[in-house]
Motif scaffolding. Sequence first.
Motif, PDB file in Angstrom:
ATOM      1  N   ASN A  45      56.617  43.642  42.544  1.00 60.06           N
ATOM      2  CA  ASN A  45      56.548  42.720  41.414  1.00 60.06           C
ATOM      3  C   ASN A  45      57.633  43.025  40.384  1.00 60.06           C
ATOM      4  O   ASN A  45      57.585  44.067  39.710  1.00 60.06           O
ATOM      5  N   TYR A  66      59.585  41.747  36.993  1.00 58.95           N
ATOM      6  CA  TYR A  66      59.448  40.870  35.826  1.00 58.95           C
ATOM      7  C   TYR A  66      60.778  40.822  35.084  1.00 58.95           C
ATOM      8  O   TYR A  66      61.306  41.869  34.672  1.00 58.95           O
ATOM      9  N   HIS A 120      59.027  37.402  38.593  1.00 60.72           N
ATOM     10  CA  HIS A 120      58.278  36.722  37.542  1.00 60.72           C
ATOM     11  C   HIS A 120      59.183  36.576  36.323  1.00 60.72           C
ATOM     12  O   HIS A 120      59.815  37.543  35.892  1.00 60.72           O
ATOM     13  N   GLU A 154      57.700  32.771  39.800  1.00 59.19           N
ATOM     14  CA  GLU A 154      56.542  32.420  38.985  1.00 59.19           C
ATOM     15  C   GLU A 154      56.863  32.640  37.504  1.00 59.19           C
ATOM     16  O   GLU A 154      57.708  33.465  37.157  1.00 59.19           O
ATOM     17  N   ALA A 163      55.494  34.002  33.800  1.00 58.29           N
ATOM     18  CA  ALA A 163      54.598  35.092  33.409  1.00 58.29           C
ATOM     19  C   ALA A 163      54.614  35.243  31.891  1.00 58.29           C
ATOM     20  O   ALA A 163      55.437  34.645  31.192  1.00 58.29           O
ATOM     21  N   ASP A 182      51.236  40.314  31.379  1.00 57.84           N
ATOM     22  CA  ASP A 182      51.250  40.479  32.839  1.00 57.84           C
ATOM     23  C   ASP A 182      52.052  41.706  33.273  1.00 57.84           C
ATOM     24  O   ASP A 182      51.976  42.121  34.433  1.00 57.84           O
TER      25      ASP A 182
END
Length: 283
Positions: A3, A5, A30, A50, A52, A56
């Motif tokens: 993941n 970000y 993200h 995505e 965010a 998150d």
Amino acid sequence: MKNIYAIGVGLIGGSLALDIKKNNPEMIIHGISRKEATLDEALALNLIDEKAALDDIKHADLVIISIPVDATVKLLPTVLDLIPDTGLVVDAGSTKEAICKVVENHPKRRNFLAMHPIAGTEHSGPSAAIQGLFKGKTNIVCEVEKTTFKLQEKALKLFTDIGMRIRYMNPVDHDKHIAYVSHLSHISAFMLGKTVIEKEKNERDIFDMAGSGFASTVRLAKSSPEMWTPIFEQNKINVVETLEEYINNLTQFKELIKDDNFEAIFNEMKNTNHIKDILNGIS
């Protein structure tokens, strides 16, 4: 790492996202931004997978902060508060001393890696993102010894895999040197553009007479004031020092012309031609 970000999905953040995703299709990118429209654009351009929010980040393996340096200084402690113990935060700011200083005593300082990927264009926003922007470019990493080894190792592999060369430097030296090779260049471009615009009120004359030399020299004047004003503010002392030296050289050059000393003018330019050897291979 799974993941990722990205706080800021413009030229730098978006380009990093593109390259990381190309090499690691299993990773989920993200995007986080103050503006919903920016995230919509980033999604449409496939820069992120995505949308965010800051909260998150507690699920993040890696957070990449690519926003103006004044905003980074304000936001970084909060991001470190949110990052899990197994996660890492990196920033891409063009100044490093103030950014490193603000988290020097943070309990999760070991989860932060200060870096400056030296690459970019004069454009900004998600549409400016370019795949392969960082290939062959230098990534300056500061205070690497303050980052947990396993985390820095994973991150540096991620960045070398997209073509970056890693160089290590302390934040003070970074800011001093970057003032000469980057910040002064942008100031020169902005002021050249200002000088020409003020002198040539008829824009048609500018466009008709401007050749490739002028265009390439003034190119950086199209850069974002929102990004560059905080850079000049954070690196004020070094920028003033470089400007004083630059202005002194310009003044000496002007005096040589006034004195019809064109032999000295020739020698000044001839000696400066050596810069092509220094910069050989740098695009």
